[in-house]
Design a protein around this motif. Structure first.
Motif, PDB file in Angstrom:
ATOM      1  N   ASP A  81       4.024   5.765  10.854  1.00  0.00           N
ATOM      2  CA  ASP A  81       3.256   4.482  11.488  1.00  0.00           C
ATOM      3  C   ASP A  81       3.865   3.333  10.398  1.00  0.00           C
ATOM      4  O   ASP A  81       3.680   3.927   9.176  1.00  0.00           O
ATOM      5  N   GLU A  82       3.487   2.232  10.549  1.00  0.00           N
ATOM      6  CA  GLU A  82       3.915   1.257   9.752  1.00  0.00           C
ATOM      7  C   GLU A  82       3.086   1.245   8.479  1.00  0.00           C
ATOM      8  O   GLU A  82       3.561   1.193   7.385  1.00  0.00           O
ATOM      9  N   ALA A  83       1.817   1.473   8.561  1.00  0.00           N
ATOM     10  CA  ALA A  83       0.776   1.316   7.365  1.00  0.00           C
ATOM     11  C   ALA A  83       1.301   2.230   6.366  1.00  0.00           C
ATOM     12  O   ALA A  83       1.155   2.143   5.201  1.00  0.00           O
ATOM     13  N   ALA A  84       1.418   3.575   7.032  1.00  0.00           N
ATOM     14  CA  ALA A  84       1.785   4.760   6.137  1.00  0.00           C
ATOM     15  C   ALA A  84       3.117   4.386   5.266  1.00  0.00           C
ATOM     16  O   ALA A  84       3.466   4.877   4.307  1.00  0.00           O
ATOM     17  N   LEU A  85       4.016   3.643   6.088  1.00  0.00           N
ATOM     18  CA  LEU A  85       5.216   3.435   5.255  1.00  0.00           C
ATOM     19  C   LEU A  85       5.294   2.380   4.218  1.00  0.00           C
ATOM     20  O   LEU A  85       6.314   2.238   3.638  1.00  0.00           O
ATOM     21  N   VAL A  86       4.218   1.601   3.920  1.00  0.00           N
ATOM     22  CA  VAL A  86       4.329   0.650   3.044  1.00  0.00           C
ATOM     23  C   VAL A  86       4.392   1.193   1.786  1.00  0.00           C
ATOM     24  O   VAL A  86       5.169   0.534   1.117  1.00  0.00           O
ATOM     25  N   PRO A  87       3.470   2.083   1.407  1.00  0.00           N
ATOM     26  CA  PRO A  87       3.903   2.630  -0.193  1.00  0.00           C
ATOM     27  C   PRO A  87       5.188   3.324  -0.339  1.00  0.00           C
ATOM     28  O   PRO A  87       5.873   2.735  -1.325  1.00  0.00           O
ATOM     29  N   PRO A  88       5.838   4.005   0.616  1.00  0.00           N
ATOM     30  CA  PRO A  88       7.347   4.397   0.139  1.00  0.00           C
ATOM     31  C   PRO A  88       8.136   3.186   0.236  1.00  0.00           C
ATOM     32  O   PRO A  88       9.140   3.359  -0.235  1.00  0.00           O
ATOM     33  N   THR A  89       7.816   2.188   0.903  1.00  0.00           N
ATOM     34  CA  THR A  89       8.672   1.029   0.917  1.00  0.00           C
ATOM     35  C   THR A  89       8.670   0.315  -0.442  1.00  0.00           C
ATOM     36  O   THR A  89       9.833  -0.078  -1.147  1.00  0.00           O
ATOM     37  N   GLN A  90       7.447   0.355  -0.894  1.00  0.00           N
ATOM     38  CA  GLN A  90       7.045  -0.337  -2.323  1.00  0.00           C
ATOM     39  C   GLN A  90       8.177   0.392  -3.424  1.00  0.00           C
ATOM     40  O   GLN A  90       8.419  -0.133  -4.245  1.00  0.00           O
ATOM     41  N   ARG A  91       7.828   1.811  -3.209  1.00  0.00           N
ATOM     42  CA  ARG A  91       8.434   2.774  -4.089  1.00  0.00           C
ATOM     43  C   ARG A  91      10.188   2.590  -4.025  1.00  0.00           C
ATOM     44  O   ARG A  91      10.819   3.316  -4.910  1.00  0.00           O
ATOM     45  N   GLY A  92      10.778   2.036  -2.920  1.00  0.00           N
ATOM     46  CA  GLY A  92      12.017   2.168  -2.886  1.00  0.00           C
ATOM     47  C   GLY A  92      12.466   3.365  -2.115  1.00  0.00           C
ATOM     48  O   GLY A  92      13.769   3.629  -2.059  1.00  0.00           O
ATOM     49  N   GLU A  93      11.608   4.371  -1.527  1.00  0.00           N
ATOM     50  CA  GLU A  93      12.169   5.340  -0.740  1.00  0.00           C
ATOM     51  C   GLU A  93      12.666   4.861   0.650  1.00  0.00           C
ATOM     52  O   GLU A  93      13.513   5.599   1.087  1.00  0.00           O
ATOM     53  N   LEU A  94      12.139   3.923   1.140  1.00  0.00           N
ATOM     54  CA  LEU A  94      12.471   3.148   2.374  1.00  0.00           C
ATOM     55  C   LEU A  94      12.793   1.803   2.054  1.00  0.00           C
ATOM     56  O   LEU A  94      12.315   1.034   1.042  1.00  0.00           O
ATOM     57  N   ASP A  95      14.156   1.347   2.656  1.00  0.00           N
ATOM     58  CA  ASP A  95      14.698  -0.053   2.217  1.00  0.00           C
ATOM     59  C   ASP A  95      13.821  -1.104   2.913  1.00  0.00           C
ATOM     60  O   ASP A  95      13.379  -2.016   2.339  1.00  0.00           O
ATOM     61  N   LEU A  96      13.997  -0.916   4.324  1.00  0.00           N
ATOM     62  CA  LEU A  96      13.364  -2.193   5.178  1.00  0.00           C
ATOM     63  C   LEU A  96      12.378  -1.641   6.203  1.00  0.00           C
ATOM     64  O   LEU A  96      12.427  -0.395   6.471  1.00  0.00           O
ATOM     65  N   ASN A  97      11.346  -2.430   6.443  1.00  0.00           N
ATOM     66  CA  ASN A  97      10.079  -1.917   7.169  1.00  0.00           C
ATOM     67  C   ASN A  97       9.550  -3.347   7.753  1.00  0.00           C
ATOM     68  O   ASN A  97       9.314  -4.309   7.391  1.00  0.00           O
ATOM     69  N   ARG A  98       9.336  -3.137   9.223  1.00  0.00           N
ATOM     70  CA  ARG A  98       9.080  -4.026   9.830  1.00  0.00           C
ATOM     71  C   ARG A  98       7.572  -3.736  10.248  1.00  0.00           C
ATOM     72  O   ARG A  98       7.130  -2.672  10.897  1.00  0.00           O
ATOM     73  N   VAL A  99       6.418  -4.818   9.691  1.00  0.00           N
ATOM     74  CA  VAL A  99       5.325  -4.263   9.830  1.00  0.00           C
ATOM     75  C   VAL A  99       4.421  -5.457  10.430  1.00  0.00           C
ATOM     76  O   VAL A  99       4.999  -7.072  10.374  1.00  0.00           O
ATOM     77  N   SER A 100       3.388  -5.507  10.931  1.00  0.00           N
ATOM     78  CA  SER A 100       2.445  -6.545  11.216  1.00  0.00           C
ATOM     79  C   SER A 100       1.797  -7.157  10.035  1.00  0.00           C
ATOM     80  O   SER A 100       1.409  -6.613   9.192  1.00  0.00           O
ATOM     81  N   VAL A 101       1.551  -8.447  10.132  1.00  0.00           N
ATOM     82  CA  VAL A 101       0.976  -9.190   8.851  1.00  0.00           C
ATOM     83  C   VAL A 101      -0.386  -8.527   8.783  1.00  0.00           C
ATOM     84  O   VAL A 101      -0.970  -8.340   7.675  1.00  0.00           O
ATOM     85  N   GLN A 102      -0.863  -8.159   9.710  1.00  0.00           N
ATOM     86  CA  GLN A 102      -2.208  -7.386   9.565  1.00  0.00           C
ATOM     87  C   GLN A 102      -2.533  -6.175   8.776  1.00  0.00           C
ATOM     88  O   GLN A 102      -3.326  -5.921   7.973  1.00  0.00           O
ATOM     89  N   THR A 103      -1.286  -5.605   8.727  1.00  0.00           N
ATOM     90  CA  THR A 103      -1.201  -4.236   7.950  1.00  0.00           C
ATOM     91  C   THR A 103      -1.140  -4.512   6.507  1.00  0.00           C
ATOM     92  O   THR A 103      -1.461  -3.665   5.414  1.00  0.00           O
ATOM     93  N   LEU A 104      -0.335  -5.737   6.014  1.00  0.00           N
ATOM     94  CA  LEU A 104      -0.451  -6.124   4.532  1.00  0.00           C
ATOM     95  C   LEU A 104      -1.343  -7.120   4.238  1.00  0.00           C
ATOM     96  O   LEU A 104      -1.502  -7.563   2.984  1.00  0.00           O
ATOM     97  N   GLU A 105      -2.355  -7.360   4.695  1.00  0.00           N
ATOM     98  CA  GLU A 105      -3.390  -8.540   4.702  1.00  0.00           C
ATOM     99  C   GLU A 105      -4.290  -7.919   3.208  1.00  0.00           C
ATOM    100  O   GLU A 105      -4.623  -8.617   2.530  1.00  0.00           O
ATOM    101  N   ASP A 106      -4.236  -6.586   3.123  1.00  0.00           N
ATOM    102  CA  ASP A 106      -5.157  -6.363   1.932  1.00  0.00           C
ATOM    103  C   ASP A 106      -4.142  -6.171   0.693  1.00  0.00           C
ATOM    104  O   ASP A 106      -4.688  -6.382  -0.398  1.00  0.00           O
ATOM    105  N   LEU A 107      -2.987  -6.074   1.153  1.00  0.00           N
ATOM    106  CA  LEU A 107      -2.131  -6.058  -0.041  1.00  0.00           C
ATOM    107  C   LEU A 107      -1.928  -7.378  -0.752  1.00  0.00           C
ATOM    108  O   LEU A 107      -1.668  -7.752  -1.836  1.00  0.00           O
ATOM    109  N   CYS A 108      -1.599  -8.225   0.322  1.00  0.00           N
ATOM    110  CA  CYS A 108      -1.531  -9.858   0.128  1.00  0.00           C
ATOM    111  C   CYS A 108      -2.347 -10.607   0.999  1.00  0.00           C
ATOM    112  O   CYS A 108      -1.823 -10.963   2.114  1.00  0.00           O
TER     113      CYS A 108
END
Length: 338
Positions: A81-108
């Protein structure tokens, strides 16, 4: 002395990486050997507009680069699921990730304004905001969080599907367990309406509805239909309380591995994909609504007088979130845009 075993967290991460490396490609591009593939994830099915848009971007990137660079999309929560894939994307283990802005609101936190209830008049208003300077500023706000924002995608007004009684009035939500995304704002909205927010991964929502673990779910129309939530939650309240868009991000580490020319190609492909998503979404919504009506879904229009009550119940939330001067200025700029 026995061999040291990896920790559960390390095992989960290794399992995730193994799946990323070994999972069969979906709608694979026919490319020659040696092409560099950017791996993209989406929790929605292969025919969902954002999945199609990123596939389109992959074809555009392949053409622009002369067959040297492309995108491989893993849809339907194949990688998680998209929320679980945000940290691997930040680490560069996944290149691209399509997420809801709600998923990123705590981070940004700057992105939270795009999810504020009853801020946008309609999806066209949201589109004008995202296409202009405000949209560019909010994409840039992701810098420093291990991500680079490439494009926003509009996804229509959010609605509430329920298993039992239809939601016609504010009181109908009282005490209901409503699934929301992993978002403090989404939870606060349904809580202000008297419901009980339940944060669940999207892939688990259908089963939770079927087993009555939850009484309903909040989301957009195409996600509701694509996951067949209407089979278990056949009443759909058209609250359209939020037009929270989705955002395509690339890992900063992946971005930095691209040449300046390749970065330009990727941004060009993302710009071209935005109107594509918009067109597909509008056409799909019309067809999906007709299909759902034939399937017996009860579409509940909320009259203006009752909609005003839904909005009034959220006024304290608005005031709390718009406490900073910068946030208030941004909200004023959005409301003033015609």
């Amino acid at each position: 002395m026995g061999a040291l075993l990896p920790s559960p967290g390390t095992l989960r991460r290794l399992s995730w990486l193994a799946l990323l490396l070994l999972a069969p490609p979906l709608a694979a591009l026919e490319v020659a050997g040696g092409v560099r593939l950017l791996r993209a994830a989406d929790e929605q099915p292969a025919d969902y507009p954002t999945v199609q848009a990123v596939q389109f971007m992959g074809q555009s990137l392949y053409r622009q680069s002369g067959g040297r660079l492309a995108i491989q999309v893993y849809s339907a929560s194949l990688l998680g699921d998209e929320a679980a894939l945000v940290p691997p994307t930040q680490r560069g283990e996944l290149d691209l990730n399509r997420v809801s802005v709600q998923t990123l609101e705590d981070l940004c936190p700057a992105l939270r304004v795009l999810s504020l209830p009853f801020l946008f008049r309609d999806v066209e208003h949201l589109g004008r905001v995202l296409d202009g300077p405000i949209g560019a500023e909010l994409l840039q706000a992701l810098d420093g969080h291990g991500l680079v924002g490439l494009a926003f995608f509009e996804t229509g007004g959010r609605v509430i599907g329920t298993v039992g009684r239809p939601v016609r009035r504010l009181e109908d939500l009282k005490g209901l367990k409503i699934r929301v995304e992993s978002s403090a704002l989404a939870a606060a909205i349904v809580e202000a309406w008297g419901a009980r927010p339940v944060r669940l991964p999207f892939s688990q929502t259908g089963n939770a509805l079927a087993t009555r673990l939850i009484d309903g779910a909040e989301g957009n129309l195409l996600a509701y239909a694509g996951a067949e939530h209407h089979r278990h939650a056949p009443s759909l309240a058209l609250t359209r309380h939020s037009f929270a868009p989705e955002v395509l991000v690339i890992s900063r580490r992946s971005w930095d591995r691209l040449s300046t020319a390749e970065q330009g190609m990727l941004r060009r492909a993302a710009r071209e994909a935005r109107p594509l998503v918009r067109d597909i979404w509008q056409q799909r919504e019309e067809r999906v609504e007709a299909m759902l009506r034939l399937a017996g879904v009860n579409f509940v229009e909320i009259p203006a007088s009752e909609r005003a009550r839904f909005e009034a119940a959220l006024q304290p939330l608005h005031e709390r979130l718009a406490g900073g001067a910068g946030q208030r200025r941004l909200i004023a700029r959005i409301r003033a845009l015609r």
